[in-house]
Write a protein that holds these residues in place. Sequence first.
Motif: not given
Length: 336
Positions: A237-250, A273-278
């Motif tokens: 179980t992984v919780v990304l809670a601080s900043r998205a920039g620490i991971v390669e988000f995709n 997040v854009p409405d049409d974001s994947q």
Amino acid sequence: MTDNLIFMDPFPRNEAMVYTPYCAAALADMGRVVAHWGSRAPDDLVEAHLAVMTILIGQTAMPKERLDRAPNLRAILNVKANWEDNIDYSECHARGIQVLSAAPAMAPAVAEFCLAQAITLLRELHLADPLFRAGREAYGVAGNGSAKCLYGAEVAMIGYGNLGRALAPLLRPFGVRLMVHDPWLSDGFLRSEGLEPVSLETALSGSDVLFLLAGVTSDNEGFLGRPLLETIRDDATVVLASRAGIVEFNDFLALAGAGAFRAAVDVYPEEPVPDDSQIRTTPNVLFSAHLAGGLHASYARIREMMLDDIGQILKGLPPLRMQKADPKLAAKMRSR
């Protein structure tokens, strides 16, 4: 009323967050208040008050050239709860100007949210609700085929700042093995906190529950790429809670979406997040819209800490409540 000038430029915070009637009255007792709302203060307004500014509340750009024109400035209080790269932190430190962040005020609510996310994923509560509504529920052990328990789990935190310090006491009653990887902190300090210091590799591969709590710096942006993410324990179980920039988000979403691990995400590379974001179509991920810290209780703590520390500073005493900027570390931060 004193001769102190308190300049408020707190965008994106608004009046309801940091300037309630009580707060306004308290600040008025400390000095003359000049406030700008709805956007960052225009340069001409800032420049018109630099010479007499005593306290700056907000995220106003303060390079050395501006500091030179602000001889009376004693403190900058960032109520957005991060460090921005528009301040000359070293120059502030050299001049004895306190630079403070409200980050500690947000940590309790974010920590609580992280715990809730972890338990939701472990017990698969986000899956149980739609099954029940569709009449496809199973009762008791039959409905818990892949559910897990936090009690006695191996838990790791990557990053042990304000959020980690708030989260650790919430986890201890569950009897977990509590590991931490934080290259900015010594092993001895972590052990003194009752934690087990571990390598990044051990934190990723050796935990049932993994909290990603590190801030983003010029040194670590995107450091958790696919090769490291692929070492996370199967079905952790992984919780990304601080900043998205620490991971390669995709890559993070691709692995979570494919079921490599369970994931909860509350922060994104672009917000809103854009409405049409994947991102929105990624399966097997528990999403929320940066909800963790934004509670009325958090803003009440910001106001309380802010007033306490301004009072201390104006008395010639050190601030006690907000987080002090370390010039070298704050200058590296890339949090937005």
